[in-house]
Design a protein around this motif. Structure first.
Motif, PDB file in Angstrom:
ATOM      1  N   THR A   1      97.902 -12.613  -9.527  1.00  0.00           N
ATOM      2  CA  THR A   1      97.053 -11.454  -9.240  1.00  0.00           C
ATOM      3  C   THR A   1      95.664 -11.508  -9.862  1.00  0.00           C
ATOM      4  O   THR A   1      94.825 -10.668  -9.535  1.00  0.00           O
TER       5      THR A   1
ATOM      6  N   LEU B   1     103.248 -13.013 -12.715  1.00  0.00           N
ATOM      7  CA  LEU B   1     102.498 -11.841 -12.274  1.00  0.00           C
ATOM      8  C   LEU B   1     101.003 -12.019 -12.519  1.00  0.00           C
ATOM      9  O   LEU B   1     100.176 -11.749 -11.634  1.00  0.00           O
TER      10      LEU B   1
ATOM     11  N   VAL C   1      99.735 -17.769  -3.576  1.00  0.00           N
ATOM     12  CA  VAL C   1     100.581 -16.833  -4.324  1.00  0.00           C
ATOM     13  C   VAL C   1     102.053 -17.248  -4.241  1.00  0.00           C
ATOM     14  O   VAL C   1     102.797 -17.166  -5.228  1.00  0.00           O
TER      15      VAL C   1
ATOM     16  N   SER D   1      96.891 -16.757   0.261  1.00  0.00           N
ATOM     17  CA  SER D   1      96.722 -15.311   0.304  1.00  0.00           C
ATOM     18  C   SER D   1      95.245 -14.953   0.152  1.00  0.00           C
ATOM     19  O   SER D   1      94.653 -15.152  -0.912  1.00  0.00           O
TER      20      SER D   1
ATOM     21  N   PHE E   1      94.782 -11.805  -2.336  1.00  0.00           N
ATOM     22  CA  PHE E   1      94.761 -12.027  -3.786  1.00  0.00           C
ATOM     23  C   PHE E   1      93.720 -13.070  -4.205  1.00  0.00           C
ATOM     24  O   PHE E   1      93.813 -13.630  -5.287  1.00  0.00           O
TER      25      PHE E   1
END
Length: 561
Positions: free
Chosen positions: A197, A193, A393, A385, A388
Motif C-alpha cells: 500500500t 500490508l 500487489v 495494480s 496502488f
C-alpha cells in the motif's frame, strides 16, 4: 547491447498526453522517461512499473535489506565461536570476496537492467541446450531465496522483540516456539500490508531506513566503548586471539565465521530487482550493488572491532545468553539493563524495516518470473495494480503468504528455524553464480558492456566470484557446532535446498519444458521501426512480421501496449 540511439526515433506531437510517441515506441511518461523505457524495450519488455526510485534510493533498498548491525546481531552465533579473529577478520575477508561478486554482477546489471535480471541473464548467455532449464532453476532459486531472506529477517526480529521482554523480566521468562511464530506471523502480515500500500513513498522510505541504520551504527560504536571503558580488550586480543568453541578444527571454525557476513551482505541483488522502477537504471543498479556492499564491508568491520573490544572474554556466556541473543548480552554487559533495552529496541526497529525492503525486492523478482509465465498461476500474479501505484500487489501478498508458510519451521525446533538463514544464503548464491558462469562459459561474445564495467578484469573477477559462491553454498550446509550432529544441531540446509532445486528441475523436465521457453516479449513489435527491431535481434531476440516474435524458438503473440 545496442546503443540507446537504436531505439529512439522522431519527436512526438505534443498533443498526445499522457503518452508520447518516440518514433514508433510508445513511452508512457507517467511511468518512465524515454531513455529508461528504451533500454527496457531492447530486452523485449514494455514499461509497466512506475520508476519511483532514484539512484540513492536504489542503494538505500539494498543497504536497508542488509540492515548491517541487526544482521550482525542475528548471526553472531556463527562468528563468536571462532573468537575475535573469526569475528573481525572473518568479516573483512568474506566481505572482500562478496565485493568481487558485486563487481561481477554489476557488469551484468549495467548491461541489462531488468527486474528478472538473474534468470534473464542466464537465459541470454547460456547455450541453447541449457538456457531454459538453467533459467528456470535460477528463477525459482532466487525467488525462494529472497522469500527465505524475508523469513530469516522476520524470525530474527521476533527473537529480538522477545529478547526485550526477557531483559525487562531479568531473564525470568522464556518464549515458546509458538510464541515466536505468533510474533513472526504478525510481522510478516504487517510487512505485506505496508509493501502493498505504500508504493508512492517506498523510495523515500529507503532513505529513512538508511538514516536509521547509520544512527544505530554510530550510537553503538560510541556507546559500547564508553560503557565498557574499564574492561576494554587489548588490540592483541581483538586482532590476533583465536578460540574454538566447536568440535571442528580451528581453521574450519574460522571459515564458518564467514557465514555472518555472507548472510548479512546478501541483499545486493535487490538493486537488480528494483531496476525497472529506477531512473537511469544502467547506472543506478550497478552502483547500488557496489555502494551497498562497500558500505557494509567498511562499517561492518568497524562494528565487529568494537564488539570484539567490548565483549566479555567468556564467549560461552554470550552464545548461551538467557536473553536468547548474544548482542543483547553484549549491550547488557556494557550498558546495563536500561541501556540494553534501549539499544535492543532500536536494533529491533531497524530489523523490522529490513523486512519491508526485502519483501519489495522478492515481490519484484516473483512478478518478473510471473510475467514470463514461469510461476504457478502466473496470469494471476503478473497483474499490476494501478490503484496502488503501478506495483505488483498480488505477488507482494503472495510472497508474504509463502513466508508465513515457510516460517512454520519455527514451530519444529531452533535447528529447523536456522535453516531459514541458510536457505537464503544457498538459494541466492546459486542464483547469483549461474548467470555469471554462463556469461564466462558461453556468453563472452554476446556480452556488451554498459556504462559501469570492470574492463579487462571482468573475466578474472567473474571466475573468482563463481568460485567463492560455490564455496559459500557448501559452507552454508555444514553443521555449525561440529561433525556428527544430533537432530537438534543438524544443519537442514542441504535437505531444504536440495528439495527446492530438485523440485524445480523435476517440475521443468516433467511439465514446464513443454511451455517454458524463457523470457517473453511484452512490447508491441508492430510499433517498432526496422532499426529498433534490429536492436532486438542484437539482444538475441528473433523478430518476425505480423506482430510475432520468436524467443528461444517459441512463437509468442505480442501483447498490445
Amino acid at each position: 547491447m545496442a546503443s540507446h540511439s537504436d531505439v529512439k526515433g522522431i519527436d512526438a506531437p505534443k498533443t498526445d498526453p499522457p503518452s508520447e510517441r518516440r518514433g514508433s515506441l510508445v513511452v508512457d511518461t507517467a511511468l518512465a522517461g524515454e531513455e529508461d523505457a528504451a533500454v527496457l524495450a531492447k530486452m523485449g519488455y514494455k514499461q509497466e512499473l512506475r520508476r519511483n526510485f532514484s539512484m540513492l534510493e536504489v542503494f538505500g533498498i539494498a543497504f536497508a535489506i542488509m540492515g548491517l548491525l541487526p544482521s550482525i546481531a542475528s548471526t553472531l552465533a556463527y562468528s563468536i565461536p571462532a573468537g575475535p579473529v573469526g569475528l573481525v577478520w572473518g568479516w573483512f575477508l568474506a566481505s572482500l570476496f562478496i565485493f568481487i561478486v558485486g563487481l561481477a554482477m554489476s557488469d551484468l546489471a549495467s548491461s541489462m537492467p531488468t527486474s528478472g535480471g538473474l534468470y534473464y541473464w542466464t537465459h541470454y548467455y547460456a547455450s541453447p541446450k541449457w538456457r531454459n532449464p538453467l533459467s528456470f532453476l535460477v528463477g525459482y532459486s532466487n525467488t525462494l531465496g529472497l522469500v527465505g531472506g524475508l523469513c530469516s529477517i522476520d524470525y530474527g526480529f521476533s527473537l529480538m522483540f522477545l529478547s526485550v521482554i526477557v531483559i525487562a523480566r531479568d531473564g525470568n521468562w522464556t518464549p515458546s516456539n509458538g510464541t515466536i511464530y505468533g510474533v513472526f506471523l504478525a510481522t510478516v502480515a504487517s510487512h505485506g500490508l505496508i509493501a502493498a500500500t505504500a508504493a508512492s513513498i517506498m523510495g523515500r522510505m529507503q532513505t529513512v531506513f538508511v538514516v536509521m541504520n547509520f544512527v544505530l551504527i554510530f550510537a553503538t560504536v560510541i556507546a559500547l566503548p564508553i560503557g565498557a571503558k574499564h574492561r576494554l580488550n587489548s588490540a592483541s586480543y581483538i586482532f590476533t586471539h583465536v578460540e574454538n568453541h566447536t568440535t571442528w578444527p580451528s581453521g574450519w571454525t574460522f571459515m564458518l565465521s564467514w557465514l555472518s557476513p555472507i548472510w548479512t551482505i546478501g541483499g545486493f541483488d535487490s538493486a537488480v530487482h528494483i531496476s525497472e522502477e529506477a531512473t537511469n537504471a544502467t547506472k543506478a543498479a550497478p552502483l547500488g550493488i557496489l555502494f551497498s556492499i562497500g558500505s557494509c564491508w567498511l562499517f561492518g568491520w568497524i562494528c565487529t572491532i568494537v564488539i570484539a573490544a567490548t565483549m566479555v572474554k567468556d564467549l560461552d556466556s554470550l552464545t548461551g545468553s538467557a536473553f536468547g541473543q548474544p548482542m543483547a548480552q553484549i549491550y547488557y554487559d556494557s550498558l546495563g539493563k536500561h541501556g540494553a533495552l534501549g539499544f535492543m529496541a532500536l536494533l529491533m526497529i531497524v530489523q523490522y524495516l529490513m523486512g519491508i525492503s526485502i519483501l519489495v525486492a522478492a515481490s519484484r523478482q516473483a512478478w518478473a518470473f510471473s510475467r514470463d509465465g514461469a510461476l504457478p498461476f502466473s496470469g494471476f500474479f503478473r497483474h499490476i495494480s494501478k490503484k496502488f501505484g503501478y506495483i505488483p500487489v498480488r505477488t507482494t501478498l503472495g510472497c508474504a503468504v509463502l513466508a508465513a508458510v515457510l516460517g512454520l519451521l519455527c514451530l519444529i525446533a531452533p535447528a529447523a528455524a536456522a535453516a531459514l538463514f541458510s536457505l537464503a544464503v544457498a538459494g541466492n548464491n546459486l542464483a547469483w553464480g549461474i548467470p555469471i558462469l554462463c556469461r564466462v562459459v558461453w556468453g563472452r561474445q554476446k556480452f556488451s558492456p554498459g556504462p559501469i564495467y570492470t574492463g579487462r578484469f571482468s573475466i578474472p573477477i567473474a571466475c573468482t566470484a563463481v568460485t567463492f559462491l560455490v564455496f559459500g553454498i557448501l559452507l552454508g550446509m555444514f553443521p555449525v557446532g561440529g561433525p556428527n550432529p544430533t537432530a537438534e544441531t543438524m544443519n537442514y540446509t542441504c535437505v531444504i535446498n536440495s528439495a527446492v532445486w530438485g523440485a524445480a528441475l523435476l517440475y521443468y523436465y516433467i511439465d514446464a519444458r513443454k511451455w517454458f521457453k524463457g523470457p517473453q516479449i511484452t512490447i508491441d513489435l508492430s510499433q517498432l521501426t526496422e532499426e529498433q527491431q534490429e536492436a532486438l535481434k542484437q539482444e538475441g531476440v528473433k523478430v518476425e512480421g505480423g506482430g510475432l516474435a520468436v524467443v528461444g524458438g517459441r512463437k509468442e503473440m505480442i501483447a498490445d501496449l
